[in-house]
Design a protein around this motif. Structure first.
Motif, mmCIF file in Angstrom:
data_model
loop_
_atom_site.group_PDB
_atom_site.id
_atom_site.type_symbol
_atom_site.label_atom_id
_atom_site.label_comp_id
_atom_site.label_asym_id
_atom_site.label_seq_id
_atom_site.Cartn_x
_atom_site.Cartn_y
_atom_site.Cartn_z
ATOM 1 N N GLY A 8 9.972 1.223 14.884
ATOM 2 C CA GLY A 8 10.965 2.273 14.443
ATOM 3 C C GLY A 8 12.163 1.874 13.860
ATOM 4 N N LYS A 9 12.172 0.651 13.432
ATOM 5 C CA LYS A 9 13.308 0.207 12.778
ATOM 6 C C LYS A 9 13.199 0.013 11.382
ATOM 7 N N GLY A 10 12.024 0.436 10.708
ATOM 8 C CA GLY A 10 11.574 0.371 9.267
ATOM 9 C C GLY A 10 10.978 -1.066 8.853
ATOM 10 N N ILE A 11 10.672 -1.539 9.881
ATOM 11 C CA ILE A 11 10.123 -3.036 9.384
ATOM 12 C C ILE A 11 8.381 -2.906 8.795
ATOM 13 N N GLY A 12 7.575 -1.866 9.525
ATOM 14 C CA GLY A 12 6.425 -1.670 8.764
ATOM 15 C C GLY A 12 6.605 -1.069 7.329
ATOM 16 N N ARG A 13 7.420 -0.337 7.292
ATOM 17 C CA ARG A 13 7.689 0.390 6.103
ATOM 18 C C ARG A 13 8.072 -0.761 5.124
ATOM 19 N N ARG A 14 8.944 -1.697 5.158
ATOM 20 C CA ARG A 14 9.298 -2.546 4.218
ATOM 21 C C ARG A 14 7.945 -3.472 4.048
ATOM 22 N N LEU A 15 7.321 -3.815 4.999
ATOM 23 C CA LEU A 15 5.994 -4.603 4.776
ATOM 24 C C LEU A 15 4.848 -4.011 3.933
ATOM 25 N N CYS A 69 -3.780 1.735 -3.671
ATOM 26 C CA CYS A 69 -4.040 0.991 -2.324
ATOM 27 C C CYS A 69 -5.018 1.553 -1.360
ATOM 28 N N TYR A 70 -5.352 0.762 -0.251
ATOM 29 C CA TYR A 70 -6.229 1.184 0.659
ATOM 30 C C TYR A 70 -6.115 0.604 1.962
ATOM 31 N N LEU A 71 -6.296 1.373 3.013
ATOM 32 C CA LEU A 71 -6.120 0.806 4.327
ATOM 33 C C LEU A 71 -7.173 1.412 5.200
ATOM 34 N N GLU A 72 -7.325 0.845 6.335
ATOM 35 C CA GLU A 72 -8.285 1.259 7.431
ATOM 36 C C GLU A 72 -7.298 1.235 8.775
ATOM 37 N N SER A 73 -7.366 2.357 9.438
ATOM 38 C CA SER A 73 -6.566 2.267 10.781
ATOM 39 C C SER A 73 -7.505 2.841 11.860
ATOM 40 N N ALA A 110 -0.183 10.237 10.247
ATOM 41 C CA ALA A 110 1.108 10.782 9.824
ATOM 42 C C ALA A 110 2.206 9.800 9.399
ATOM 43 N N ILE A 111 2.264 8.606 10.006
ATOM 44 C CA ILE A 111 3.068 7.345 9.390
ATOM 45 C C ILE A 111 2.762 7.099 7.778
ATOM 46 N N TYR A 112 1.143 6.791 7.667
ATOM 47 C CA TYR A 112 0.853 6.532 6.376
ATOM 48 C C TYR A 112 1.078 7.624 5.335
ATOM 49 N N GLU A 113 0.877 8.700 5.769
ATOM 50 C CA GLU A 113 0.924 9.866 4.770
ATOM 51 C C GLU A 113 2.210 10.139 4.315
ATOM 52 N N LYS A 114 3.433 9.710 5.002
ATOM 53 C CA LYS A 114 4.772 9.649 4.595
ATOM 54 C C LYS A 114 4.975 8.656 3.749
ATOM 55 N N MET A 115 4.049 7.621 3.687
ATOM 56 C CA MET A 115 4.158 6.449 2.599
ATOM 57 C C MET A 115 3.099 6.872 1.396
ATOM 58 N N GLY A 116 2.759 7.753 1.285
ATOM 59 C CA GLY A 116 1.854 8.410 0.156
ATOM 60 C C GLY A 116 0.370 8.072 0.260
ATOM 61 N N PHE A 117 -0.305 7.507 1.504
ATOM 62 C CA PHE A 117 -1.471 7.573 1.838
ATOM 63 C C PHE A 117 -2.302 8.905 2.020
ATOM 64 N N CYS A 139 -10.223 5.720 6.958
ATOM 65 C CA CYS A 139 -10.010 5.018 5.574
ATOM 66 C C CYS A 139 -8.969 6.073 4.802
ATOM 67 N N MET A 140 -7.835 5.424 4.395
ATOM 68 C CA MET A 140 -6.930 6.002 3.378
ATOM 69 C C MET A 140 -6.703 5.378 2.373
ATOM 70 N N VAL A 141 -6.093 6.361 1.479
ATOM 71 C CA VAL A 141 -5.807 5.817 -0.191
ATOM 72 C C VAL A 141 -4.620 6.472 -0.565
ATOM 73 N N ARG A 142 -4.033 5.231 -1.223
ATOM 74 C CA ARG A 142 -2.560 5.765 -1.922
ATOM 75 C C ARG A 142 -2.706 5.554 -3.412
ATOM 76 N N ASP A 143 -2.454 6.661 -3.953
ATOM 77 C CA ASP A 143 -2.269 6.626 -5.530
ATOM 78 C C ASP A 143 -1.204 6.179 -5.996
ATOM 79 N N PRO A 144 -0.969 5.510 -7.103
ATOM 80 C CA PRO A 144 0.110 4.930 -7.577
ATOM 81 C C PRO A 144 1.386 6.230 -7.836
ATOM 82 N N GLN A 145 2.415 5.693 -7.213
ATOM 83 C CA GLN A 145 3.624 6.957 -7.523
ATOM 84 C C GLN A 145 4.288 6.448 -9.007
ATOM 85 N N PRO A 146 4.896 7.827 -9.306
ATOM 86 C CA PRO A 146 5.801 7.634 -10.253
ATOM 87 C C PRO A 146 6.928 6.734 -10.252
#
Length: 229
Positions: free
Chosen positions: A160-167, A182-186, A194-201, A220-227
Motif C-alpha cells: 500500500g505504499k506504491g512499491i509494487g506500482r514502482r516495480l 506486457c503480460y502477467l499471470e496472477s 483490480a490493482i493490475y487493471e488500474k495499471m492498464g492491464f 492471464c492479463m495483458v497490457r497494451d502500450p500506453q500513449p
C-alpha cells in the motif's frame, strides 16, 4: 521512507529470496503446487532453488529490487523479474542456452543435496507448465513479443505504499516507449485483478490447473502500450 528501484546485485539475493518466500507463503499457486504441511515443505531446499533462479535471472531477465534509500543496509522491500520480449524471429543464443543448462545443473544438484524437491509436487508443476504453454500460445499473438512479468512481490507488512506500482512502472514505461505489450499471470483474483487493471492491464484468459479435483486458477492479463505523455 525513500523508495529506490534498482537492478538486483549479487549481495541482494538472500534478502530477495526471503522476500519472495514471505510474500508467497499464502499464495494460491504455492499452496497448490507445494505440500506445505510441517515436515513436507523444506524451506531451506526452496531457498536454494530460488537462489539459483535469481542467479539465472540476473543475467537473463530484467530483475529489480525495491529498497529504502534511507536504510542502505536494510532488507529488500520488493522484487520484480521480467522476461524480455522475444520477437517471432528471435532465436535463443548460445549464452542463453548455457545459462539454462547451468540452472538445470544447479537444480539437479539441489535435488541430490537435499534428497528431494522440498515438497514440490512435480506432477502439478508440469500441469501448470502445460496449461501455461496453451494459454500463452493463444494470447501471445503480437509478433513483437511481450514483456512477461515473471514475478512481482512486496514484503508483507509494507503493502500500500506504491512499491509494487514502482516495480511495474520501471518496465511498463520502457514497454510504452517501445510500443510493446506486457503480460502477467496472477493466482489471486482479488484484489490483484483490480490493482493490475488500474495499471492498464486487462484480463485476457483464466488458466485452470486441475489435479484430481484440486484446482488452481491463474488469471492471464495483458497490457497494451500506453500513449506517451
Amino acid at each position: 521512507m525513500g523508495i529506490e528501484i534498482r537492478p538486483i546485485q549479487p549481495e541482494d539475493i538472500p534478502s530477495v529470496v526471503e522476500c519472495i518466500q514471505l510474500a508467497f507463503a499464502d499464495d494460491p499457486y504455492h499452496q497448490w503446487a507445494f505440500d506445505t504441511r510441517p515436515g513436507k515443505f523444506n524451506k531451506e531446499r526452496n531457498f536454494a532453488s530460488l537462489k539459483a533462479k535469481c542467479e539465472w535471472g540476473m543475467r537473463n531477465a530484467l530483475f529489480y529490487v525495491a529498497t529504502d534509500a534511507d536504510q542502505p543496509d536494510g532488507p529488500v522491500l520488493g522484487v520484480s523479474m521480467w522476461m524480455r520480449p522475444r520477437t517471432a524471429d528471435d532465436k535463443q543464443t548460445w549464452a542463453e542456452w548455457l545459462d539454462d543448462y547451468i540452472l538445470w545443473f544447479k537444480q539437479g544438484w539441489n535435488l541430490v543435496r537435499f534428497q528431494g524437491r522440498g515438497g514440490l509436487n512435480t506432477n502439478r508443476y508440469w500441469i501448470w507448465k502445460r496449461e501455461q504453454a496453451i494459454a500463452q500460445a493463444e494470447i501471445w499473438t503480437d509478433p513483437n513479443g511481450y514483456y512477461f512479468c515473471n514475478i512481482v512481490t512486496v514484503r508483507p507488512g509494507i503493502q500500500g505504499k506504491g512499491i509494487g506500482r514502482r516495480l511495474f512502472e520501471v518496465v511498463t514505461a520502457r514497454a510504452d516507449e517501445e510500443g510493446r505489450k506486457c503480460y502477467l499471470e496472477s493466482s489471486k483474483e482479488e484484489p490483484n485483478i483490480a490493482i493490475y487493471e488500474k495499471m492498464g492491464f486487462r484480463l485476457a484468459r483464466k488458466m485452470v490447473c486441475e489435479d484430481n479435483g484440486d484446482i488452481c486458477d491463474l488469471f492471464c492479463m495483458v497490457r497494451d502500450p500506453q500513449p506517451l505523455s
